[in-house]
Design a protein around this motif. Structure first.
Motif, short mmCIF file in Angstrom:
data_model
loop_
_atom_site.label_atom_id
_atom_site.label_comp_id
_atom_site.label_asym_id
_atom_site.label_seq_id
_atom_site.Cartn_x
_atom_site.Cartn_y
_atom_site.Cartn_z
N HIS A 1 -31.47 -43.71 8.32
CA HIS A 1 -32.01 -43.03 9.50
C HIS A 1 -33.54 -43.13 9.46
N LEU B 1 -33.24 -37.71 -1.95
CA LEU B 1 -32.44 -37.21 -0.82
C LEU B 1 -31.35 -36.25 -1.27
N LYS B 2 -30.83 -36.44 -2.48
CA LYS B 2 -29.78 -35.55 -2.99
C LYS B 2 -30.30 -34.56 -4.02
N ALA C 1 -34.79 -48.65 0.74
CA ALA C 1 -34.94 -47.67 -0.33
C ALA C 1 -36.23 -47.98 -1.09
N GLU D 1 -37.92 -40.62 3.54
CA GLU D 1 -37.32 -41.41 4.62
C GLU D 1 -35.98 -41.98 4.17
N ASP D 2 -34.94 -41.66 4.92
CA ASP D 2 -33.60 -42.16 4.63
C ASP D 2 -33.45 -43.55 5.25
N THR E 1 -35.38 -43.24 -3.80
CA THR E 1 -35.10 -42.58 -2.53
C THR E 1 -33.82 -41.77 -2.58
N ALA E 2 -32.74 -42.39 -3.06
CA ALA E 2 -31.43 -41.73 -3.08
C ALA E 2 -31.45 -40.46 -3.92
N ARG F 1 -35.95 -34.64 5.97
CA ARG F 1 -35.28 -34.23 4.75
C ARG F 1 -36.37 -34.23 3.69
#
Length: 268
Positions: free
Chosen positions: A112, A38-39, A18, A108-109, A34-35, A61
């Motif tokens: 993944h 992503l959401k 992250a 970038e997750d 990051t989180a 994403r």
């Protein structure tokens, strides 16, 4: 030595971690995790055809970049700074567009991770500026910064770095000034000129010598079109500027600016 190389290879192979991205605007500053990106409510899956960095179609994403730049005006100026010192100078107008060429922040997750850019190299993450329909806006490879760590609002290049300016006696629409605009878009992310600029990757393009002074014939054009065809080495980072990205007439304008600046050397 072998143990150091083995450790380095191991670090490159580890899953993506992250990360955080700081966006500094004149009126606001925010650090995104990051989180959170992503959401983000506007995050979606986007497919990028002919990705500039991966040289193939990629799926990410991503969040529309305009959604992360509240209050920014089209005339404003930004700089995207990468982990390796790449510093992309970006006019805000294309980044805010919602039709045609559209800018996205791919995230970038860690669960993944993206593939490596090449053998022994990291991925384009943790954050990567990508474009859908880039051909609609003549988006250059330098407008696809990867491994981005910070995006900040700054004064324009001309205001920050007067050593880059052509002769002030020239009209605003003079070919040399048009070439200066193309230099900012295509070259300044990696190169300085007269010691001016924030980039830390490529050589200075005027001190001690301007490339128009030592490339004979059409070799400078050929070098810009396909650097590896003239100087091939594994760690080369300069991208090829195809005619679809930098048409011949624009390449001539860019070279005209460089040739003009060869007569305006300033020691840093």
């Amino acid at each position: 030595m072998k143990s150091i190389l083995a450790l380095f290879a191991l670090l490159l192979s580890l899953p993506a971690a992250a990360a955080q991205l700081t966006i500094e605007l004149d009126h606001a500053s925010k650090t995104w995790q990051t989180a959170d990106l992503l959401k983000h409510p506007q995050a979606q899956t986007v497919q990028i055809v002919d990705d500039v960095s991966y040289k193939r179609s990629m799926t990410y994403r991503a969040v529309p970049l305009a959604a992360l730049l509240p209050g920014l005006k089209p005339a404003n100026h930004l700089q995207a700074v990468a982990l390796d010192g790449f510093a992309a100078e970006l006019t805000a107008a294309p980044l805010l567009a919602k039709t045609g060429a559209r800018a996205w922040l791919a995230v970038e997750d860690p669960a993944h991770p993206w593939p490596a850019l090449a053998q022994g190299k990291p991925s384009a993450g943790p954050f990567y500026m990508v474009w859908t329909h880039p051909q609609a806006g003549h988006i250059s490879p330098e407008q696809w910064p990867f491994q981005v760590s910070r995006i900040k609002q700054l004064q324009t290049v001309a205001e920050r770095f007067p050593a880059l300016l052509p002769d002030p006696k020239l009209a605003a629409d003079d070919p040399v000034n048009l070439g200066f605009a193309l230099f900012q878009k295509n070259c300044l992310a990696c190169h300085r000129l007269n010691g001016a600029g924030d980039a830390q990757m490529g050589p200075d393009l005027n001190i001690p010598y301007n490339p128009t002074e030592y490339f004979g014939g059409d070799f400078l054009k050929r070098y810009i079109r396909d650097p590896q065809s003239l100087r091939h080495w594994p760690q080369a980072k300069m991208p090829a500027f195809a005619a679809s990205v930098l048409p011949d007439n624009e390449l001539d304008l860019l070279l005209g600016y460089l040739q003009h600046m060869a007569g305006r050397k300033q020691q840093p």
